[in-house]
Motif scaffolding. Sequence first.
Motif, mmCIF file in Angstrom:
data_model
loop_
_atom_site.group_PDB
_atom_site.id
_atom_site.type_symbol
_atom_site.label_atom_id
_atom_site.label_comp_id
_atom_site.label_asym_id
_atom_site.label_seq_id
_atom_site.Cartn_x
_atom_site.Cartn_y
_atom_site.Cartn_z
ATOM 1 N N HIS A 105 18.098 -9.494 -6.045
ATOM 2 C CA HIS A 105 16.658 -9.640 -5.836
ATOM 3 C C HIS A 105 16.262 -9.589 -4.365
ATOM 4 C CE1 HIS A 105 16.587 -10.789 -10.038
ATOM 5 N NE2 HIS A 105 17.484 -11.718 -9.788
ATOM 6 N N LEU A 106 17.094 -9.005 -3.499
ATOM 7 C CA LEU A 106 16.820 -9.026 -2.071
ATOM 8 C C LEU A 106 17.265 -7.718 -1.428
ATOM 9 C CD1 LEU A 106 16.020 -10.649 0.543
ATOM 10 C CD2 LEU A 106 18.437 -11.344 0.662
ATOM 11 N N ASP A 107 16.376 -7.128 -0.607
ATOM 12 C CA ASP A 107 16.794 -6.029 0.250
ATOM 13 C C ASP A 107 16.168 -6.187 1.627
ATOM 14 O OD1 ASP A 107 14.145 -5.101 0.024
ATOM 15 O OD2 ASP A 107 14.662 -3.488 -1.356
ATOM 16 N N VAL A 108 16.714 -5.468 2.599
ATOM 17 C CA VAL A 108 16.233 -5.527 3.974
ATOM 18 C C VAL A 108 16.000 -4.105 4.458
ATOM 19 C CG1 VAL A 108 17.344 -7.718 4.507
ATOM 20 C CG2 VAL A 108 18.578 -5.578 4.895
ATOM 21 N N LEU A 175 11.438 -4.825 11.505
ATOM 22 C CA LEU A 175 12.436 -5.337 10.568
ATOM 23 C C LEU A 175 11.700 -5.985 9.412
ATOM 24 C CD1 LEU A 175 14.841 -7.070 13.131
ATOM 25 C CD2 LEU A 175 14.951 -4.721 12.286
ATOM 26 N N ASN A 176 12.196 -5.796 8.189
ATOM 27 C CA ASN A 176 11.518 -6.400 7.049
ATOM 28 C C ASN A 176 12.523 -6.796 5.979
ATOM 29 O OD1 ASN A 176 11.742 -3.919 5.184
ATOM 30 N ND2 ASN A 176 10.626 -3.087 6.946
ATOM 31 N N ALA A 177 12.109 -7.706 5.141
ATOM 32 C CA ALA A 177 12.929 -8.182 4.017
ATOM 33 C C ALA A 177 12.025 -8.409 2.817
ATOM 34 C CB ALA A 177 13.650 -9.480 4.383
ATOM 35 N N ARG A 178 12.539 -8.048 1.611
ATOM 36 C CA ARG A 178 11.761 -8.175 0.376
ATOM 37 C C ARG A 178 12.584 -8.968 -0.633
ATOM 38 N NH1 ARG A 178 8.997 -2.853 -1.477
ATOM 39 N NH2 ARG A 178 10.952 -2.115 -0.594
ATOM 40 N N TRP A 179 11.991 -10.037 -1.140
ATOM 41 C CA TRP A 179 12.639 -10.876 -2.160
ATOM 42 C C TRP A 179 11.813 -10.815 -3.433
ATOM 43 C CZ3 TRP A 179 10.982 -16.197 -3.566
ATOM 44 C CH2 TRP A 179 11.819 -16.741 -4.554
ATOM 45 N N ARG A 180 12.444 -10.366 -4.519
ATOM 46 C CA ARG A 180 11.752 -10.260 -5.799
ATOM 47 C C ARG A 180 11.819 -11.606 -6.508
ATOM 48 N NH1 ARG A 180 14.650 -6.393 -8.108
ATOM 49 N NH2 ARG A 180 15.453 -7.549 -9.887
ATOM 50 N N ALA A 181 10.696 -12.305 -6.488
ATOM 51 C CA ALA A 181 10.654 -13.656 -7.027
ATOM 52 C C ALA A 181 10.507 -13.670 -8.543
ATOM 53 C CB ALA A 181 9.502 -14.438 -6.397
ATOM 54 N N VAL A 182 9.914 -12.622 -9.119
ATOM 55 C CA VAL A 182 9.717 -12.531 -10.563
ATOM 56 C C VAL A 182 10.208 -11.168 -11.019
ATOM 57 C CG1 VAL A 182 8.027 -12.536 -12.445
ATOM 58 C CG2 VAL A 182 7.708 -14.064 -10.479
ATOM 59 N N ASP A 183 11.143 -11.156 -11.984
ATOM 60 C CA ASP A 183 11.646 -9.898 -12.529
ATOM 61 C C ASP A 183 10.605 -9.263 -13.424
ATOM 62 O OD1 ASP A 183 14.083 -9.973 -11.283
ATOM 63 O OD2 ASP A 183 15.058 -11.069 -12.911
#
Length: 315
Positions: A105-108, A175-183
């Motif tokens: 659930h995480l990418d950068v 720089l960025n980061a994305r966290w998917r909190a809800v599938d």
Amino acid sequence: MALALAGAGGVAPTLADDAPPPQGARGPIEIRDDHLLAQGRLTLPAVAPWTLPAGQWSIETSLLWSNSFSWTQDVPGEDPADRRFLLDGETLTFAVNARRGLGPHLDVGLRLPLQHRGGGVLDGFIDMWHRLLGLEDAQRPQFRRNALRIEGRTTLGAPFSWTKATGTGLGDIELNARWRAVDRGDDTLSLAVIGRLSLPTATTPYQGSGLGAGGQVVLAAPLGQTTDLYLGAGMTAQDPGPIRAVEYEPLRGHGFAALEWRPWPRLSLLAETNAASRLVRNIASYPGVHWVVNVEGRLDLAPDLRLDLGFTENL
């Protein structure tokens, strides 16, 4: 008005524990605000909430070609008695975006832009476009063609000018980061939190924006088998300057809404609106809201290659 071209490719298979976007959903193109005074600032584009699977890379190149024209003065044309501001010129931004999945659930990601600012060549084309669609032309034909003017007076009455700030240079690295909190399942929504950090690495003539940071919440909701809705909202904070006598708002709110329709499995068509709060705070009579409409197409050329094309109109 702006034109955007982008291409992207992934190089690793989707993992079983990473739920991909169902039914070919692609989401909006990440079109940045390339207005003359916004080109060097951190902005929050419309994005989808999905993250890359662990170990997968995505490389995207994009080209945004934008023409800006707006003014506040007592009469149109080149000889006003009272010119509060005149913004006239074009920008080009070529960017390379690299992303890597770190977990389910995480990418950068990292974005490196190469930017250009100048008089450009689009004025005649835009005049024709406005006549064809019956749009307001803001008396553009009464001004000089294809010339860069970023000039006017501050709220204290002092003159400012960026007319000589032309040229090509590197922009700030992001720089960025994305966290998917809800599938997301086939009939449920997805939600992600995105953080962005803009580093003051730009070269002449784009240096001066300073350190910037932004946070964004984005949501995707299916409306049917071939239609999806995307919503997002966030905030940016950045050094206010001044840059060549122009002072920026240190805090800005951003929001977007986009609708995706997939008439064929390989093609997505999107309509998007994107708005942000006041950009600058010391230019006399400068508008308080940046609001644009984007029309976009996304075509899968191969399993690992996509072509994007977008058109932007400033409201």
